[in-house]
Scaffold this motif. Structure first.
Motif, PDB file in Angstrom:
ATOM      1  N   MET A 327     -43.240  74.791  16.033  1.00 24.46           N
ATOM      2  CA  MET A 327     -42.871  75.056  14.644  1.00 24.46           C
ATOM      3  C   MET A 327     -43.899  74.518  13.667  1.00 24.46           C
ATOM      4  N   ILE A 328     -44.127  75.311  12.628  1.00 25.37           N
ATOM      5  CA  ILE A 328     -44.990  74.945  11.509  1.00 25.37           C
ATOM      6  C   ILE A 328     -44.138  75.053  10.249  1.00 25.37           C
ATOM      7  N   ALA A 329     -44.147  74.037   9.419  1.00 25.92           N
ATOM      8  CA  ALA A 329     -43.311  74.048   8.214  1.00 25.92           C
ATOM      9  C   ALA A 329     -44.151  74.208   6.961  1.00 25.92           C
ATOM     10  N   ILE A 330     -43.661  75.052   6.055  1.00 28.06           N
ATOM     11  CA  ILE A 330     -44.110  75.033   4.663  1.00 28.06           C
ATOM     12  C   ILE A 330     -43.038  74.252   3.914  1.00 28.06           C
ATOM     13  N   PHE A 331     -43.439  73.189   3.248  1.00 26.14           N
ATOM     14  CA  PHE A 331     -42.481  72.204   2.747  1.00 26.14           C
ATOM     15  C   PHE A 331     -42.792  71.879   1.295  1.00 26.14           C
ATOM     16  N   GLU A 345     -35.271  63.487   9.082  1.00 24.54           N
ATOM     17  CA  GLU A 345     -34.434  64.494   9.739  1.00 24.54           C
ATOM     18  C   GLU A 345     -35.251  65.549  10.467  1.00 24.54           C
ATOM     19  N   VAL A 346     -36.415  65.895   9.940  1.00 22.39           N
ATOM     20  CA  VAL A 346     -37.174  67.021  10.503  1.00 22.39           C
ATOM     21  C   VAL A 346     -38.286  66.595  11.458  1.00 22.39           C
ATOM     22  N   SER A 347     -38.673  65.320  11.418  1.00 21.85           N
ATOM     23  CA  SER A 347     -39.888  64.910  12.125  1.00 21.85           C
ATOM     24  C   SER A 347     -39.779  64.993  13.641  1.00 21.85           C
ATOM     25  N   SER A 348     -38.561  64.928  14.188  1.00 22.90           N
ATOM     26  CA  SER A 348     -38.429  65.027  15.643  1.00 22.90           C
ATOM     27  C   SER A 348     -38.631  66.452  16.133  1.00 22.90           C
ATOM     28  N   ARG A 349     -38.525  67.420  15.227  1.00 24.26           N
ATOM     29  CA  ARG A 349     -38.630  68.829  15.608  1.00 24.26           C
ATOM     30  C   ARG A 349     -39.900  69.489  15.106  1.00 24.26           C
ATOM     31  N   ILE A 350     -40.429  69.001  13.981  1.00 28.13           N
ATOM     32  CA  ILE A 350     -41.614  69.602  13.367  1.00 28.13           C
ATOM     33  C   ILE A 350     -42.661  68.517  13.151  1.00 28.13           C
ATOM     34  N   GLN A 351     -43.881  68.781  13.594  1.00 26.78           N
ATOM     35  CA  GLN A 351     -44.960  67.802  13.415  1.00 26.78           C
ATOM     36  C   GLN A 351     -46.092  68.302  12.515  1.00 26.78           C
ATOM     37  N   THR A 352     -46.087  69.602  12.199  1.00 26.02           N
ATOM     38  CA  THR A 352     -47.166  70.172  11.384  1.00 26.02           C
ATOM     39  C   THR A 352     -46.598  70.736  10.086  1.00 26.02           C
ATOM     40  N   PHE A 353     -47.123  70.288   8.949  1.00 24.76           N
ATOM     41  CA  PHE A 353     -46.583  70.664   7.647  1.00 24.76           C
ATOM     42  C   PHE A 353     -47.697  71.145   6.718  1.00 24.76           C
ATOM     43  N   ILE A 354     -47.364  72.167   5.938  1.00 21.89           N
ATOM     44  CA  ILE A 354     -48.205  72.602   4.827  1.00 21.89           C
ATOM     45  C   ILE A 354     -47.369  72.375   3.573  1.00 21.89           C
ATOM     46  N   THR A 355     -47.840  71.549   2.676  1.00 21.62           N
ATOM     47  CA  THR A 355     -47.021  71.189   1.519  1.00 21.62           C
ATOM     48  C   THR A 355     -47.373  72.033   0.299  1.00 21.62           C
ATOM     49  N   VAL A 356     -46.369  72.288  -0.526  1.00 24.91           N
ATOM     50  CA  VAL A 356     -46.531  73.058  -1.759  1.00 24.91           C
ATOM     51  C   VAL A 356     -45.834  72.309  -2.895  1.00 24.91           C
ATOM     52  N   THR A 357     -46.164  72.686  -4.108  1.00 25.63           N
ATOM     53  CA  THR A 357     -45.510  72.136  -5.293  1.00 25.63           C
ATOM     54  C   THR A 357     -44.526  73.164  -5.834  1.00 25.63           C
ATOM     55  N   LYS A 376     -46.093  58.846   7.850  1.00 26.16           N
ATOM     56  CA  LYS A 376     -45.164  58.826   8.985  1.00 26.16           C
ATOM     57  C   LYS A 376     -45.795  59.451  10.234  1.00 26.16           C
ATOM     58  N   ASN A 377     -47.148  59.479  10.225  1.00 23.48           N
ATOM     59  CA  ASN A 377     -47.920  59.969  11.376  1.00 23.48           C
ATOM     60  C   ASN A 377     -47.653  61.436  11.710  1.00 23.48           C
ATOM     61  N   LEU A 378     -47.414  62.240  10.682  1.00 26.83           N
ATOM     62  CA  LEU A 378     -47.232  63.683  10.848  1.00 26.83           C
ATOM     63  C   LEU A 378     -48.459  64.412  10.301  1.00 26.83           C
ATOM     64  N   ASN A 379     -48.736  65.571  10.855  1.00 21.85           N
ATOM     65  CA  ASN A 379     -49.867  66.375  10.391  1.00 21.85           C
ATOM     66  C   ASN A 379     -49.475  67.100   9.108  1.00 21.85           C
ATOM     67  N   ALA A 380     -50.254  66.932   8.058  1.00 22.09           N
ATOM     68  CA  ALA A 380     -49.914  67.558   6.781  1.00 22.09           C
ATOM     69  C   ALA A 380     -51.160  67.988   6.038  1.00 22.09           C
ATOM     70  N   ILE A 381     -51.097  69.210   5.503  1.00 18.75           N
ATOM     71  CA  ILE A 381     -52.161  69.762   4.659  1.00 18.75           C
ATOM     72  C   ILE A 381     -51.518  70.180   3.350  1.00 18.75           C
ATOM     73  N   SER A 382     -52.061  69.744   2.231  1.00 24.63           N
ATOM     74  CA  SER A 382     -51.520  70.177   0.941  1.00 24.63           C
ATOM     75  C   SER A 382     -52.227  71.457   0.500  1.00 24.63           C
ATOM     76  N   SER A 383     -51.476  72.376  -0.087  1.00 21.96           N
ATOM     77  CA  SER A 383     -52.038  73.647  -0.548  1.00 21.96           C
ATOM     78  C   SER A 383     -51.966  73.727  -2.068  1.00 21.96           C
ATOM     79  N   GLU A 384     -52.880  74.488  -2.630  1.00 22.19           N
ATOM     80  CA  GLU A 384     -52.959  74.630  -4.084  1.00 22.19           C
ATOM     81  C   GLU A 384     -52.042  75.727  -4.611  1.00 22.19           C
TER      82      GLU A 384
END
Length: 424
Positions: A327-331, A345-357, A376-384
């Protein structure tokens, strides 16, 4: 007043943010001739599930031949989604004209209104002018002091699942929050109540007793799931057999059971709704943005989960339907939410996140959210932008992966639009 002028007026209120109390609504509604008192209303409060329950009810009542108004919030893609009759959005012309009328009355009585108060006044006027047989009315926030609570004697009050959200306004404990939600219960009017934790339920039952209101609580043990897939679910509830719904997740079976009990109560109030109309209405119900599959290969899901309980439900659904998938999350999330707990709540199931505003003045910036995830040692990329977030997610995913966009209703409609444009 044209459509854009109407939207500008609504979105530039005289009161910014939330300011509870019914005095301002009483003034503007009196100036409009109290259209809310001429409507038959089904009033819905709760933390989670209000919109789904409202949509189910609207479709069932429309299927039974009633001209049905529906007032919900927020919207996903178009402002007009807030106001529907027989599940059709208000026309631009009608919205413009009624907004102009409300503006005239506001100026005449010199009352300052918040955005939601303006929207609520417009809704009541619209449904009255269109002579709706019944209106399904969703509370904006809380219940007791919400601007929709200007109504005096609803056909029925419904309280859906209650959890922690908006604690700054509603209280820090579930009993306190329940007390605010129970404010929609009116003297002698029936109540349908989603089963709650005991301390929460006791508060609502206490208010109902004081108001001499009969309470019906669905028996979820009577739900029998027959079949489920990404296309929908089939189940039985008590004497209702082979019910088909397109909304996914165990919680939607429970929301549908709540609606079945509501229809039984409405029948007792004189509404003629046969079994066929009930079955048709439930089957026809759509409610975008709630565990909605919008694309396959890779599977893309959008969900407006924005508090702890709804995020927990989302994770349960993802596990049920996609237990072995990556799973990949847009968050994206609002900064007044319990972001740390949501991540937990989500970190046990999802480790890769793309963040938005999200598109809200209350939004947490994508960069700040990405930092919290990395802490929290999760993979995260912020998007514009939303477009960049979608592009990144599709580049990361293979055809068997799951992309899930969640965290706030204030942006998932935009994500939905971006994915839909890619499909064209």
């Amino acid at each position: 007043m044209n459509y854009q002028e109407a939207l500008n007026y609504i979105h530039t209120p005289m009161i910014n943010g939330m300011k509870f109390g019914l005095e301002r609504m009483q003034l503007i509604m009196e100036a409009l001739g109290n259209p809310q008192d001429k409507l038959k209303v089904i009033h819905i409060a709760g933390t989670n599930g209000k919109g789904s329950v409202a949509s189910y009810l609207s479709h069932v009542l429309t299927s039974a031949g009633y001209k049905t108004g529906l007032f919900t919030s927020p919207f996903l893609e178009a402002f007009n989604e807030r106001f529907k009759i027989n599940n059709q959005e208000i026309e631009n012309e009608a919205l413009s004209r009624i907004t102009g009328l409300v503006k005239e009355k506001v100026e005449a009585v010199q009352v300052s209104l918040s955005e939601f108060e303006l929207i609520t006044a417009i809704a009541f006027q619209y449904f009255h002018e269109e002579q709706c047989d019944v209106v399904v009315l969703e509370v904006g926030l809380g219940g007791r002091l919400d601007s929709t609570n200007i109504i005096h004697s609803p056909v029925l009050s419904i309280i859906t699942s209650i959890g922690y959200d908006h604690q700054a306004y509603l209280g820090d404990t579930l009993p306190e929050i329940a007390g605010e939600k129970a404010g929609i219960i009116k003297e002698g009017r029936p109540v349908i109540l989603y089963p709650q934790e005991k301390e929460t339920e006791d508060v609502i039952l206490g208010v109902a007793s004081e108001k001499n209101s009969k309470v019906v609580i669905p028996d979820f043990s009577q739900i029998k799931l027959i079949e489920k897939s990404l296309e929908g679910q089939t189940f039985d509830y008590k004497d209702c057999k082979q019910i088909n719904i397109s909304l996914l997740g165990e919680h939607q079976l429970k929301n549908a059971a709540l609606v079945i009990e509501a229809i039984e109560s409405i029948r007792a109030e004189g509404f003629k709704i046969d079994g066929a109309a009930l079955i048709r209405g439930l089957a026809a119900t759509k409610w975008p943005g709630r565990f909605e599959v919008i694309k396959q290969r890779p599977t893309v899901i959008i969900d407006g989960a924005h508090n702890i309980d709804s995020v927990r439900t989302l994770m349960g659904n993802l596990t049920t339907y996609f237990h072995d998938k990556r799973m990949i999350a847009i968050f994206g999330v609002l900064k007044d939410k319990d972001v740390s707990q949501m991540i937990e709540e989500v970190s046990s199931r999802i480790q890769t996140f793309i963040t938005v505003t999200p598109d809200s003045p209350r939004a947490m910036l994508a960069g700040e959210l990405a930092d919290e995830l990395r802490d929290k040692n999760l993979n995260a990329i912020s998007s514009e932008s939303y477009e960049e977030a979608v592009e990144l997610a599709l580049k990361m995913a293979n055809t068997e992966d799951i992309i899930c966009s969640f965290g706030s209703l204030y942006y998932i409609g935009s994500i939905r639009r971006v994915f839909n444009q890619l499909e064209k």
